[in-house]
Design an enzyme around this catalytic site. Structure first.
Site, PDB file in Angstrom:
ATOM      1  N   ARG A  25      28.104  38.507  45.309  1.00  0.00           N
ATOM      2  CA  ARG A  25      28.402  39.575  44.345  1.00  0.00           C
ATOM      3  C   ARG A  25      27.150  40.124  43.671  1.00  0.00           C
ATOM      4  O   ARG A  25      27.195  40.519  42.502  1.00  0.00           O
ATOM      5  CB  ARG A  25      29.365  39.090  43.252  1.00  0.00           C
ATOM      6  CG  ARG A  25      30.773  38.857  43.700  1.00  0.00           C
ATOM      7  CD  ARG A  25      31.550  40.167  43.731  1.00  0.00           C
ATOM      8  NE  ARG A  25      32.873  39.950  44.280  1.00  0.00           N
ATOM      9  CZ  ARG A  25      33.956  39.704  43.549  1.00  0.00           C
ATOM     10  NH1 ARG A  25      33.882  39.659  42.257  1.00  0.00           N
ATOM     11  NH2 ARG A  25      35.101  39.530  44.139  1.00  0.00           N
ATOM     12  N   ARG A  29      28.989  44.197  38.389  1.00  0.00           N
ATOM     13  CA  ARG A  29      29.029  44.750  37.036  1.00  0.00           C
ATOM     14  C   ARG A  29      27.980  44.227  36.068  1.00  0.00           C
ATOM     15  O   ARG A  29      27.798  44.788  34.989  1.00  0.00           O
ATOM     16  CB  ARG A  29      30.425  44.543  36.434  1.00  0.00           C
ATOM     17  CG  ARG A  29      31.440  45.524  36.980  1.00  0.00           C
ATOM     18  CD  ARG A  29      32.842  45.088  36.661  1.00  0.00           C
ATOM     19  NE  ARG A  29      33.111  43.811  37.308  1.00  0.00           N
ATOM     20  CZ  ARG A  29      34.278  43.177  37.281  1.00  0.00           C
ATOM     21  NH1 ARG A  29      35.275  43.674  36.593  1.00  0.00           N
ATOM     22  NH2 ARG A  29      34.448  42.048  37.923  1.00  0.00           N
ATOM     23  N   ARG A  38      29.291  53.229  39.746  1.00  0.00           N
ATOM     24  CA  ARG A  38      30.747  53.030  39.820  1.00  0.00           C
ATOM     25  C   ARG A  38      31.477  54.121  39.039  1.00  0.00           C
ATOM     26  O   ARG A  38      32.501  54.630  39.466  1.00  0.00           O
ATOM     27  CB  ARG A  38      31.076  51.651  39.259  1.00  0.00           C
ATOM     28  CG  ARG A  38      32.547  51.376  38.975  1.00  0.00           C
ATOM     29  CD  ARG A  38      33.036  50.254  39.843  1.00  0.00           C
ATOM     30  NE  ARG A  38      34.184  49.524  39.351  1.00  0.00           N
ATOM     31  CZ  ARG A  38      35.370  50.046  39.050  1.00  0.00           C
ATOM     32  NH1 ARG A  38      35.568  51.343  39.091  1.00  0.00           N
ATOM     33  NH2 ARG A  38      36.364  49.258  38.683  1.00  0.00           N
ATOM     34  N   ASP A  75      34.763  45.201  50.156  1.00  0.00           N
ATOM     35  CA  ASP A  75      35.624  44.158  49.614  1.00  0.00           C
ATOM     36  C   ASP A  75      36.414  43.558  50.768  1.00  0.00           C
ATOM     37  O   ASP A  75      36.667  44.235  51.760  1.00  0.00           O
ATOM     38  CB  ASP A  75      36.575  44.726  48.549  1.00  0.00           C
ATOM     39  CG  ASP A  75      37.179  43.599  47.726  1.00  0.00           C
ATOM     40  OD1 ASP A  75      36.534  43.139  46.782  1.00  0.00           O
ATOM     41  OD2 ASP A  75      38.286  43.140  48.081  1.00  0.00           O
ATOM     42  N   TYR A 150      46.475  37.409  49.020  1.00  0.00           N
ATOM     43  CA  TYR A 150      46.570  38.640  48.218  1.00  0.00           C
ATOM     44  C   TYR A 150      47.653  39.567  48.769  1.00  0.00           C
ATOM     45  O   TYR A 150      48.353  40.243  48.016  1.00  0.00           O
ATOM     46  CB  TYR A 150      45.218  39.370  48.176  1.00  0.00           C
ATOM     47  CG  TYR A 150      44.196  38.651  47.326  1.00  0.00           C
ATOM     48  CD1 TYR A 150      44.165  38.825  45.942  1.00  0.00           C
ATOM     49  CD2 TYR A 150      43.266  37.780  47.886  1.00  0.00           C
ATOM     50  CE1 TYR A 150      43.242  38.156  45.153  1.00  0.00           C
ATOM     51  CE2 TYR A 150      42.333  37.095  47.114  1.00  0.00           C
ATOM     52  CZ  TYR A 150      42.327  37.296  45.736  1.00  0.00           C
ATOM     53  OH  TYR A 150      41.419  36.630  44.960  1.00  0.00           O
TER      54      TYR A 150
HETATM   55  O1  CP3 Z   1      28.897  40.005  47.330  1.00  0.00           O
HETATM   56  C1  CP3 Z   1      28.671  41.222  47.252  1.00  0.00           C
HETATM   57  O2  CP3 Z   1      27.826  41.715  46.445  1.00  0.00           O
HETATM   58  C2  CP3 Z   1      29.331  42.163  48.245  1.00  0.00           C
HETATM   59  C3  CP3 Z   1      30.515  42.792  47.826  1.00  0.00           C
HETATM   60  C4  CP3 Z   1      31.803  41.993  47.657  1.00  0.00           C
HETATM   61  C5  CP3 Z   1      32.776  42.363  46.702  1.00  0.00           C
HETATM   62  N1  CP3 Z   1      33.857  41.567  46.875  1.00  0.00           N
HETATM   63  C6  CP3 Z   1      32.637  43.449  45.729  1.00  0.00           C
HETATM   64  C7  CP3 Z   1      33.534  43.497  44.564  1.00  0.00           C
HETATM   65  C8  CP3 Z   1      32.302  40.889  48.364  1.00  0.00           C
HETATM   66  C9  CP3 Z   1      31.651  40.064  49.451  1.00  0.00           C
HETATM   67  C10 CP3 Z   1      33.614  40.639  47.860  1.00  0.00           C
HETATM   68  C11 CP3 Z   1      34.483  39.581  48.377  1.00  0.00           C
HETATM   69  C12 CP3 Z   1      35.782  39.330  47.744  1.00  0.00           C
HETATM   70  N2  CP3 Z   1      36.643  40.227  47.187  1.00  0.00           N
HETATM   71  C13 CP3 Z   1      36.386  38.065  47.719  1.00  0.00           C
HETATM   72  C14 CP3 Z   1      35.817  36.801  48.323  1.00  0.00           C
HETATM   73  C15 CP3 Z   1      34.752  36.213  47.476  1.00  0.00           C
HETATM   74  C16 CP3 Z   1      35.207  35.770  46.127  1.00  0.00           C
HETATM   75  O3  CP3 Z   1      34.670  36.335  45.145  1.00  0.00           O
HETATM   76  O4  CP3 Z   1      36.041  34.876  46.038  1.00  0.00           O
HETATM   77  C17 CP3 Z   1      37.633  38.212  47.072  1.00  0.00           C
HETATM   78  C18 CP3 Z   1      38.634  37.101  46.795  1.00  0.00           C
HETATM   79  C19 CP3 Z   1      37.781  39.593  46.755  1.00  0.00           C
HETATM   80  C20 CP3 Z   1      38.952  40.265  46.118  1.00  0.00           C
HETATM   81  C21 CP3 Z   1      38.573  40.877  44.840  1.00  0.00           C
HETATM   82  N3  CP3 Z   1      37.795  42.004  44.719  1.00  0.00           N
HETATM   83  C22 CP3 Z   1      38.915  40.433  43.540  1.00  0.00           C
HETATM   84  C23 CP3 Z   1      39.745  39.210  43.215  1.00  0.00           C
HETATM   85  C24 CP3 Z   1      38.334  41.331  42.640  1.00  0.00           C
HETATM   86  C25 CP3 Z   1      38.502  41.351  41.144  1.00  0.00           C
HETATM   87  C26 CP3 Z   1      37.612  40.353  40.488  1.00  0.00           C
HETATM   88  C27 CP3 Z   1      36.477  41.060  39.828  1.00  0.00           C
HETATM   89  O5  CP3 Z   1      35.359  40.499  39.840  1.00  0.00           O
HETATM   90  O6  CP3 Z   1      36.700  42.134  39.268  1.00  0.00           O
HETATM   91  C28 CP3 Z   1      37.597  42.284  43.396  1.00  0.00           C
HETATM   92  C29 CP3 Z   1      36.811  43.426  42.876  1.00  0.00           C
HETATM   93  C30 CP3 Z   1      35.373  43.499  43.292  1.00  0.00           C
HETATM   94  N4  CP3 Z   1      34.895  43.300  44.552  1.00  0.00           N
HETATM   95  C31 CP3 Z   1      34.291  43.858  42.435  1.00  0.00           C
HETATM   96  C32 CP3 Z   1      33.136  43.858  43.237  1.00  0.00           C
HETATM   97  C33 CP3 Z   1      31.749  44.225  42.822  1.00  0.00           C
HETATM   98  C34 CP3 Z   1      34.413  44.256  40.969  1.00  0.00           C
HETATM   99  C35 CP3 Z   1      35.005  45.628  40.949  1.00  0.00           C
HETATM  100  C36 CP3 Z   1      34.525  46.498  39.835  1.00  0.00           C
HETATM  101  O7  CP3 Z   1      33.466  47.160  39.964  1.00  0.00           O
HETATM  102  O8  CP3 Z   1      35.252  46.578  38.831  1.00  0.00           O
END
Ligand code: CP3
Length: 343
Positions: A25, A29, A38, A75, A150
């Site tokens: 990640r 943010r 964003r 994602d 999910y």
């Molecule tokens: O790692 C990176 O920088 C690459 C991008 C990436 C994102 N999500 C961007 C993201 C990767 C590899 C993921 C994987 C992901 N997404 C997983 C597996 C890894 C983990 O964290 O367990 C899962 C379960 C998801 C599903 C997901 N996406 C959730 C549960 C959420 C909400 C949680 C949160 O942090 O808000 C997201 C949103 C998400 N995916 C964000 C980012 C940067 C935040 C979104 C925002 O900008 O508001």
């Protein structure tokens, strides 16, 4: 050229010290420039599907910290979205999907899958040409079990009870969902490599909620299928498996799935991690909250990992994604601690 990509060297089993580092990640943010992009993009999905924006945010942490690997910005849930399931991201709530029923599994749309994901492939192509030569570009997907949790619940849950119940009550339908996700995810990863990804990571963030038998059938078997499908086309592409929370089940995971690298969450004891390292590269595993706290908590966490794992193939990373409240100076401090480490 690619021979200088230290993350690839480590994934081939070489010990490099100081170890290469990146953060799960890393485009997120906690970065003001990410929040600004964003906002311009509108929604989170607009950010994922617009190659201009997606390239921009992928490069932000590379420009700021010079990490050794860059992970494609997207994602794991674009896969069900590209199969025709609806998806949105709500502020403060995370992903929201319409829960899939057993009867709908056969209706997943595979024909338009790659067309829908074309913007992601375009992002990968542009990234490979924009990144420094020595930076490894990591493509990724979610593991079928984690993506299925999910799709079934329709949102995040603390223990994935809806997916576990679905799997036990409707085993045939659940098996077919995992099969479809494995086949499509493999095809998705193959396209990412074709577009320029040097390595791949498979995120199984929810493998820690399963019993032993379910871990084998829901986590290990579908990931093994993805790895073998990808290897039919790209026999040498390094793949990192991240079965978060797998605990004692980490032991057989590399051998049973065929992944090269093992992503370790922060609960994995370092002595166990050292034993896992005898089989190849490990990646991890700083508690993301040590990075939030900074100071001695951070320094001690980094020291412990480097002390125990620094002599073998290690990719330094967090044990899960960086959290939004992390202060940027703490990230700078972590980079300094790792880069200036002495053996
Ligand atoms: O790692 C990176 O920088 C690459 C991008 C990436 C994102 N999500 C961007 C993201 C990767 C590899 C993921 C994987 C992901 N997404 C997983 C597996 C890894 C983990 O964290 O367990 C899962 C379960 C998801 C599903 C997901 N996406 C959730 C549960 C959420 C909400 C949680 C949160 O942090 O808000 C997201 C949103 C998400 N995916 C964000 C980012 C940067 C935040 C979104 C925002 O900008 O508001």
């Amino acid at each position: 050229m690619s021979e200088n990509r230290t993350v690839l060297k480590v994934l081939r089993g070489e010990a490099v010290f100081p170890p290469p580092l990146w953060m799960m990640r890393q485009a997120g943010r906690y970065l003001p420039e990410y929040r600004a992009t964003r906002k311009r993009a509108g929604s989170f999905l607009d950010l994922c599907y617009d190659p201009d924006f997606a390239v921009e945010v992928t490069l932000q942490p590379i420009k700021r910290f010079g990490f050794d690997a860059s992970i494609l910005f997207s994602d794991i849930l674009v896969v069900p979205h590209a199969l025709g399931r609806d998806l949105r991201f709500e502020e403060g709530r995370g992903p929201v999907l319409t829960p899939i029923t057993a009867a709908e599994i056969g209706l997943l749309k595979t024909e338009t899958f790659h067309v829908n994901l074309e913007p992601v492939y375009e992002t990968v192509r542009r990234l490979r040409t924009s990144l420094p030569r020595e930076t490894t570009l990591i493509g990724f997907c979610g593991a079928p079990w984690t993506v299925a949790t999910y799709m079934i619940a329709g949102h995040g849950t603390p223990d994935q009870a809806p997916a576990r119940l679905f799997a036990y009550r409707e085993p045939a339908a659940f098996r077919s969902l995992l099969d479809i996700l494995a086949e499509q995810s493999a095809a998705y990863l193959i396209r990412q490599v074709e577009a320029g990804a040097d390595a791949l990571q498979i995120f199984d963030s929810w493998s820690g909620v399963l019993d032993e038998a379910s871990f084998r059938t829901f986590c290990v078997a579908p990931v093994a299928k993805i790895v073998s499908r990808v290897r039919e086309v790209y026999p040498d592409v390094p793949i990192i498996g991240f079965p978060k929370g797998a605990g004692a089940n980490y032991a057989g995971y590399r051998g049973e799935t065929g992944v090269n690298g093992l992503g370790l969450d922060w609960t994995v004891p370092l002595e166990q991690a050292r034993q896992l390292q005898a089989g190849g590269a490990v990646q991890g595993n700083l508690d993301p909250l040590r990075l939030v706290a900074g100071g001695p908590a951070l320094a001690e966490g980094v020291d412990a990992i480097l002390g125990k794992l620094g002599g073998g193939p290690l990719i330094f990373n967090l044990g899960h994604g960086i959290t939004p409240e992390t202060p940027i100076p703490h990230v700078e401090e972590m980079v300094r601690l790792v880069r200036e480490a002495k053996r």
